[in-house]
Design a protein around this motif. Structure first.
Motif: not given
Ligand SMILES: O=C(O)CCC(=O)C(=O)O
Ligand SMILES: [Fe+2]
Length: 361
Positions: A212, A214, A216, A231, A233, A240, A249, A288, A290, A298, A300, A302, A304
């Motif tokens: 995923r 991300n 932001y 949430h 995971d 990450l 985060l 956790h 964000a 930003r 990121s 993730a 999984f």
């Molecule tokens: O961007 C982040 O630091 C967290 C992202 C996250 O928790 C997720 O995508 O499940």
């Protein structure tokens, strides 16, 4: 929606289409639409964030790889007490840098171009937003591109932005590095849980890796919105990579939100719900979220580790002892059943999901 047909996507669930947060911010940076303004009790308040600085464990992967027992013990403690740790010395610094550049290249594309990779109505793979299940739900300040990256045969190329120079190579290389890192973690967790070294890896059955990515946007009012709502995971573990210049985060630890300060070339790893269940609750899948900031966007990613659809989330026999470690999790829940259950709801913390896997008290 009717039942899902073969070939119609992952079969995990769907997320309703909503506007791009990136475009909203670009077009009118000072105006935060009502749909993004969280209810008062859900806003990120300074008083809920830890005032002391905590040291989230740092694990040296090169030591784990040579069987260092002290490092393995550190991993054990980190997974029990924190559910989160950062790894260093993974030998993949340049791969991380390329991955970050590839993601930036994608999110820089014009919206019309990104929309070519939009999630289909019945799928969670592709470009869009996550966990949108109703028209009146509050939204996160986030756009994402979710791709199944491994095994290669499970990729759906229609969602891969192949026009972004270097994207495919960077993501492929990154996926393989992360698989190596996860296998090392699984080997160590197997030893710690008293089973054969390859047990946890094999336990995943027909495993997939999904990333995923991300985005932001910066936000004029970080006090009103969240980048990602609280949430846990549903993976076995999540790896990450994040922007080194921005702390966003936060993890729930001892009742407060603790910021995860990025470390150079660090990879943040956390335990997911599947591992919590397999370990009969020894290893913790931690809530956790964000937060956003008003200075810079930003990015990121993730990744999984996703067990096969028919894999059972039963606790390992070695982790259940009627006297010493009474059983907390029940037998018989298939991974896909759990995943669909969680994806059909908005993100609303950890308890709402993991209780599904537990024995009734
Ligand atoms: O961007 C982040 O630091 C967290 C992202 C996250 O928790 C997720 O995508 O499940
Ligand atoms: Fe997460």
């Amino acid at each position: 929606m009717g039942t899902l047909q073969e070939g119609e996507g992952l079969g995990y669930g769907r997320s309703l289409p909503v506007p791009s947060a990136q475009e909203i911010e670009r077009n009118d940076p000072q105006n935060i639409p009502e749909r993004y303004i969280k209810h008062l009790q859900d806003r990120p308040k300074a008083s809920d964030v830890a005032s002391v600085s905590y040291d989230i464990p740092i694990i040296d992967l090169s030591l784990l790889a040579v069987g260092d027992e002290d490092e393995r013990t550190k991993l054990d403690v980190a997974c029990q007490e924190w559910g989160f740790f950062q790894i260093i010395n993974h030998g993949a610094d340049s791969v991380l840098a390329k991955m970050k550049a590839a993601m930036a290249g994608f999110f820089d594309l014009p919206l019309s171009e990104k929309k070519r990779y939009a999630m289909a109505a019945n799928d969670v793979e592709g470009y869009g937003q996550g966990y949108v299940v109703s028209e009146d739900q509050k939204l996160d300040w986030n756009d994402l591109l979710f791709l199944i990256t491994l095994p290669a045969k499970a990729r759906n190329v229609k969602y891969w932005p192949l026009t972004v120079p270097g994207f495919k190579e960077a993501v492929e290389e990154y996926a393989v590095v992360l698989e190596r890192v996860s296998d090392e973690i699984f080997g160590n967790l197997s030893v710690l849980m008293g089973v054969e070294r390859d047990f946890v890896k094999k336990l995943h059955g027909d495993v997939k890796q999904g990333i995923r990515m991300n985005y932001y946007p910066k936000c004029a009012r970080p006090d009103l919105v969240l980048g990602v709502s609280p949430h846990s995971d549903c993976s076995s573990i999540t790896l990450l990579v994040q922007d080194e210049a921005i702390t966003a985060l936060q993890i729930k630890h001892e009742g407060v939100w603790v910021p995860v300060e990025p470390i150079p070339n660090g990879l943040v790893i956390n335990i997911g719900d599947a591992m919590e269940a397999w370990s009969n609750g020894r290893y913790k899948s931690i809530e956790h979220r964000a937060v956003t900031n008003f200075e810079k966007p930003r990015i990121s990613a993730a990744a999984f580790v996703i067990p096969g659809n028919d894999v059972k989330l039963n606790p390992l026999e070695s982790m259940v002892d009627e006297k010493l470690q009474p059983r907390v999790f029940k037998d018989g829940v298939d991974y896909i059943e759990y995943l669909r259950y969680t994806l059909a709801k908005k993100m609303e913390g950890k308890l709402a999901n993991i209780e599904y896997l537990k024995l009734r008290q």
